[in-house]
Design an enzyme around this catalytic site. Structure first.
Site, PDB file in Angstrom:
ATOM      1  N   GLU A 273      40.621  49.711  38.584  1.00 39.53           N
ATOM      2  CA  GLU A 273      41.893  48.981  38.710  1.00 39.53           C
ATOM      3  C   GLU A 273      42.471  48.649  37.344  1.00 39.53           C
ATOM      4  O   GLU A 273      42.583  47.487  36.982  1.00 39.53           O
ATOM      5  CB  GLU A 273      41.659  47.675  39.477  1.00 39.53           C
ATOM      6  CG  GLU A 273      41.033  47.858  40.830  1.00 39.53           C
ATOM      7  CD  GLU A 273      40.565  46.551  41.466  1.00 39.53           C
ATOM      8  OE1 GLU A 273      40.366  46.540  42.678  1.00 39.53           O
ATOM      9  OE2 GLU A 273      40.398  45.554  40.734  1.00 39.53           O
ATOM     10  N   CYS A 344      62.913  24.570  22.637  1.00 38.05           N
ATOM     11  CA  CYS A 344      62.607  23.267  22.051  1.00 38.05           C
ATOM     12  C   CYS A 344      61.141  22.900  22.191  1.00 38.05           C
ATOM     13  O   CYS A 344      60.800  21.905  22.835  1.00 38.05           O
ATOM     14  CB  CYS A 344      63.489  22.210  22.698  1.00 38.05           C
ATOM     15  SG  CYS A 344      65.214  22.698  22.669  1.00 38.05           S
TER      16      CYS A 344
HETATM   17  C1  LIG Z   1      43.957  41.472  36.787  1.00 35.26           C
HETATM   18  C2  LIG Z   1      43.057  42.326  37.567  1.00 35.26           C
HETATM   19  C3  LIG Z   1      42.895  43.668  37.222  1.00 35.26           C
HETATM   20  C4  LIG Z   1      43.565  44.301  36.030  1.00 35.26           C
HETATM   21  O1  LIG Z   1      43.041  43.820  34.829  1.00 35.26           O
HETATM   22  P1  LIG Z   1      43.478  44.520  33.451  1.00 35.26           P
HETATM   23  O2  LIG Z   1      42.739  43.760  32.432  1.00 35.26           O
HETATM   24  O3  LIG Z   1      44.933  44.392  33.334  1.00 35.26           O
HETATM   25  O4  LIG Z   1      43.038  45.942  33.537  1.00 35.26           O
HETATM   26  C5  LIG Z   1      42.070  44.444  38.016  1.00 35.26           C
HETATM   27  N1  LIG Z   1      41.430  43.923  39.092  1.00 35.26           N
HETATM   28  C6  LIG Z   1      41.562  42.619  39.443  1.00 35.26           C
HETATM   29  C7  LIG Z   1      40.842  42.120  40.630  1.00 35.26           C
HETATM   30  C8  LIG Z   1      42.375  41.788  38.687  1.00 35.26           C
HETATM   31  O5  LIG Z   1      42.492  40.507  39.029  1.00 35.26           O
END
Ligand SMILES: *Cc1c(COP(=O)(O)O)cnc(C)c1O
Length: 435
Positions: A273, A344
């Protein structure tokens, strides 16, 4: 940065001089190179060749519809963390069967929407979430495809605010209760247990924390499978860092090879991911100098972008490179300046003590590496309209999110009629209704 560089002494995005875009759309604006995003996606897919991996882009890094569409066209899946993100992913044309839903606080409504959408997987992060999802699924006559997000208690060695894999973090089911959770999930009629998931943090610059976490997950996966639990998916999360300053994050190839080594023999379908790694260096923020102010102790460049457009420096002490749109001639004198916005708050400092060539009011500059976790975190604090987003690909460009107008900004609010002298009072009406 992959897509941005000087050509004829002008900073370009792909083939386009950013000065030209600034003239056309005004400043500040975000610029994302879709060709850079697409190249990165291609490089990720290539690094994992031979492994059964699906790449689910983490929308929260940058959920602009044009970015999502360009990834959808290449076959990417999505990792979403809210109903809004799920709707965006679907609107961009990412098929439900490539969408994974993560997050510690999914509401009943969000779970129901996810089930009705037929997404591939819901990553459950706690016992109460498992119970709720079971109930929601049964009530709808469905079974929820579930991976259990496990907290492996591994230090990601990144900024504390984006570290998610230690026992004291709110994320995931503690690894000591993973087996219990898996047996329970398997026994629930509304749940179809599919796999395990992990995500230990963001902007990781070393391979070792990933390896430690994945080894724990691989061991757990094997043990639970040996027990007869029907696991087929292992979701390894995101987190791969990018260079902002002088970090040297793991190479994609080394990251993929490590995963191949640790998880390749599990007989699992893998998911990754990536968010930041996909888009972070594919975007920048263009801004114009309003004033050069000689303070008592420092020189300030006061620019027309601010912490409402770029919260990362105040929020995470983040570093972003700054480049003038006109390339300084060789040997130009450099002097340290603080780059600040008009807001600000002293926190509205985007870069400190940067050696830059002399810049004047009206000059343009780019704040680099703003493709991830920047425009998605923007606000209209100080009633500053949200900045527009421009995408480029080769010689093509388009405004894909126009600058917020003052009408839109003010039009979000409604006045109660009891504040208006002529209108009947809501309160009065309520009292009359009771009487
Ligand atoms: C935020 C997140 C990601 C992505 O993280 P990166 O550091 O942007 O690659 C992947 N999986 C989950 C569950 C996340 O919360």
């Amino acid at each position: 940065m992959i897509a941005f560089g000087y050509r004829d002494a002008r900073l370009h995005a792909d083939e386009l001089p950013l000065e030209r875009l600034a003239e056309a759309v005004g400043t500040p604006f975000y610029c994302t190179s879709l060709s850079a995003v697409e190249r990165t996606y291609g490089a990720i897919v290539e690094a994992f060749q031979g492994l059964d991996v699906s790449v689910c882009y983490a929308l929260k890094a940058n959920s602009n519809l044009a970015v999502l569409r360009s990834l959808a066209k290449l076959g990417a899946g999505a990792d979403v963390v809210s109903e809004g993100e799920l709707r965006l992913a679907l609107a961009a044309g990412i098929p439900a069967e490539r969408i994974v839903f993560a997050g510690v606080g999914k509401t009943e409504r969000e779970l129901a929407f996810a089930l009705d959408s037929g997404i591939a997987q819901i990553n459950v992060e706690s016992f109460p979430e498992l119970a709720l999802l079971d109930r929601v699924a049964q009530a709808r006559g469905r079974t929820a495809p579930v991976a259990l997000r496990i907290n492996p208690d591994v230090d990601a060695r990144t900024h504390e605010k984006i570290s998610t894999g230690k026992a004291e973090n709110k994320f995931g089911i503690e690894i000591d209760r993973a087996a219990e959770a898996a047996r329970l999930a398997h026994s629930l009629p509304g749940i179809a247990l599919k796999g395990l998931a992990v995500h230990i943090g963001s902007q990781l610059t070393e391979l070792q924390p990933f390896r430690s976490a994945f080894e724990r997950m691989a061991e757990l996966f094997r043990a639970l499978k040996a027990e007869g639990l029907p696991l087929s998916e292992l979701d390894l999360g995101g987190g791969l860092g990018i260079p902002y300053q002088d970090e040297a994050p793991p190479h994609l190839g080394d990251y993929a090879d490590m995963i191949r080594e640790v998880c390749g023999g599990l007989g699992a379908r893998l998911q990754i991911e990536p968010g930041r790694a996909m888009v972070g260096n594919a975007g920048l923020l263009v801004s114009r100098v309003i004033y050069v102010k000689e303070g008592a102790a420092r020189r300030f460049l006061i620019i027309d972008a601010a912490m409402n457009d770029l919260i990362r420096p105040p929020l995470y002490d983040a570093w972003h490179d700054v480049m003038p749109l006109r390339e300084p001639p060789p040997g130009a004198p450099l002097a340290p300046v603080d780059i600040v916005g008009p807001i600000c708050e002293t926190g509205d400092t985007l870069a400190r003590q940067r050696p830059l060539p002399p810049l004047e009011a009206g000059d343009l500059l780019a704040i680099c590496s703003t493709g991830a976790y920047v425009s998605v975190m923007a606000s209209s604090y100080n009633s500053r309209p949200l900045a527009p987003e421009v995408v480029v690909r080769g010689g093509d460009w388009a405004v894909v999110r126009p600058r917020q107008s003052f009408e839109e900004l003010i039009g979000r609010d409604r006045l109660p009629d009891w504040l208006e002298e002529s209108g009947a009072s809501d309160r009065q009406r309520a009292v009359e209704g009771v009487a």
